[in-house]
Design an enzyme around this catalytic site. Structure first.
Site, PDB file in Angstrom:
ATOM      1  N   ARG A 212      16.164  -6.956  51.728  1.00 14.52           N
ATOM      2  CA  ARG A 212      16.823  -7.394  50.347  1.00 14.52           C
ATOM      3  C   ARG A 212      16.919  -7.832  49.211  1.00 14.52           C
ATOM      4  NH1 ARG A 212      19.744 -11.855  51.669  1.00 14.52           N
ATOM      5  NH2 ARG A 212      19.182 -11.948  53.945  1.00 14.52           N
ATOM      6  N   ALA A 233      11.707  -1.250  50.062  1.00 14.95           N
ATOM      7  CA  ALA A 233      11.589  -2.664  49.456  1.00 14.95           C
ATOM      8  C   ALA A 233      12.867  -3.449  48.784  1.00 14.95           C
ATOM      9  CB  ALA A 233      10.616  -2.212  48.790  1.00 14.95           C
ATOM     10  N   HIS A 234      12.499  -4.193  48.544  1.00 15.85           N
ATOM     11  CA  HIS A 234      13.814  -5.336  48.127  1.00 15.85           C
ATOM     12  C   HIS A 234      14.069  -4.654  46.062  1.00 15.85           C
ATOM     13  CE1 HIS A 234      10.000  -8.091  45.979  1.00 15.85           C
ATOM     14  NE2 HIS A 234       9.865  -7.028  45.448  1.00 15.85           N
ATOM     15  N   ASN A 235      15.520  -4.793  46.209  1.00 15.99           N
ATOM     16  CA  ASN A 235      15.806  -4.437  45.032  1.00 15.99           C
ATOM     17  C   ASN A 235      15.815  -3.224  44.551  1.00 15.99           C
ATOM     18  OD1 ASN A 235      14.717  -7.593  44.478  1.00 15.99           O
ATOM     19  ND2 ASN A 235      16.407  -7.074  43.057  1.00 15.99           N
ATOM     20  N   SER A 253      11.901  -2.160  43.757  1.00 18.31           N
ATOM     21  CA  SER A 253      12.626  -2.190  41.943  1.00 18.31           C
ATOM     22  C   SER A 253      12.894  -0.150  41.808  1.00 18.31           C
ATOM     23  CB  SER A 253      12.460  -2.820  41.083  1.00 18.31           C
ATOM     24  OG  SER A 253      12.307  -4.106  40.836  1.00 18.31           O
TER      25      SER A 253
END
Length: 338
Positions: A212, A233-235, A253
């Site tokens: 998330r 991974a996140h973002n 990211s």
């Protein structure tokens, strides 16, 4: 399904008996009567018992064969479409009594398998299939005709679109790997309170993990296909129609734009940006913050394919160069002695 109907479906030219009945699809070497196969070579067919074969437009027109042929611009694509029509996936239905579904959940799925758990305020739309052992958290949205195979875990707040396929063991919505260094106390966890959005027509392979967002969201665009054992991974933002092969790891990211192809075991550092149309070869390494432009890329650190090939050629020539240098050193020593 008759061969003439398949030809009409895939837009192929029919040569031979259009009334032949096709009941299955198979590899050309293993095909039997009633099977559809494909062949993408510009030479005569190999021995086969297939009743019908999809061939390319470069197939020799003068080749004599008793087998019904479907002549297509892209025989592999035509075969894939035809196989899906000839052998449609079996639709499951029913609800196993061992499933636990919150009274506050809205579940219209056509199939709920054994030991499924669905949390409160979650919504599972019509024609979805939730197979054995799946755990769906609270406030989850699952669109129409999406299939979630056994033992997947869908954390709270995840949104999954229509016509998606989530293969066994996938984990969607777990916390991202985000920590802040505290010199006195080790590491402090950064909030992982965002969400995951999976758009329509996405396929996610077995044991793939999609974290998330930390404060925002992790998003996978429409039509993207993700292989087994991929870590997102996140973002991370993944665009539409992206293909990602197995064992790739994508750090937080990172942005991957539309229509990219990512090979197996690729490693991406955080905040990398892969622009639309880029093709990244297997085992490539992308440094944090790197911008990868359209084209074919390979190696670690990643570089254009032509540069990678040239560099590889130099490396392969090092042994020969080393031998030549030693010979020159020996000649130079003789000259000095004289």
């Amino acid at each position: 399904m008759k061969a003439k109907d398949i030809a009409r479906l895939v837009g192929a030219e029919l040569r031979g008996d259009g009334e032949v009945e096709i009941t299955s699809a198979a590899d050309i070497a293993r095909a039997k009567a009633g099977d559809l196969a494909f062949y993408d070579e510009a030479r005569e067919l190999p021995p086969t018992a297939a009743s019908c074969v999809v061939v390319s437009q470069k197939f020799p027109a003068e080749s004599a064969t008793s087998i019904t042929l479907l002549i297509a611009h892209d025989p592999k694509l035509a075969f894939a479409v035809a196989a899906g029509a000839v052998m449609p996936a079996k639709a499951m239905s029913g609800r196993n009594p061992s499933a636990f579904i919150s009274e506050k959940a809205d579940v219209e799925a056509r199939f709920i398998g054994a030991f499924v758990c669905i949390g409160e305020n979650s919504r599972v739309s019509k024609d979805a299939e939730i197979h054995e052992g799946v755990r769906i958290g609270a406030n989850v949205e699952i669109g129409r005709s999406t299939i979630i195979f056994p033992n997947c875990v869908i954390y709270d707040g995840v949104a999954i679109g229509e016509n998606c396929v989530i293969h066994a063991g996938a984990v969607i919505g777990a916390d991202g790997f985000g920590f802040v260094r505290d010199s006195a106390n080790g590491y402090v966890k950064f909030p992982q309170i965002g969400k995951v959005v999976i758009e329509d027509n996405v396929e996610i392979g077995a044991n793939t993990c999609i974290d998330r967002g930390s404060l925002g969201e992790t998003r996978v665009g429409e039509g993207t296909k993700i292989d087994n054992l991929v870590q997102i991974a996140h973002n991370v933002e993944i665009g539409k129609r992206v293909v990602i092969a197995a064992q790739t790891g994508i750090s937080g990211s990172t942005v991957i734009e539309d229509d990219c192809v990512i090979g197996g075991q690729v490693g991406m550092g955080d905040h990398a940006h892969v622009q639309s149309g880029a093709i990244i070869g297997s085992q490539a390494g992308i440094l944090p913050g790197k911008i990868v432009r359209p084209g074919v890329w390979w190696g670690t650190p990643i570089q254009p394919l032509d540069e990678y090939k040239r560099q590889n050629a130099y490396v392969k020539g090092l042994e020969r160069l080393n031998k030549k240098v030693k010979e020159l050193q020996a000649e130079l020593a003789k000259i000095k002695d004289r």
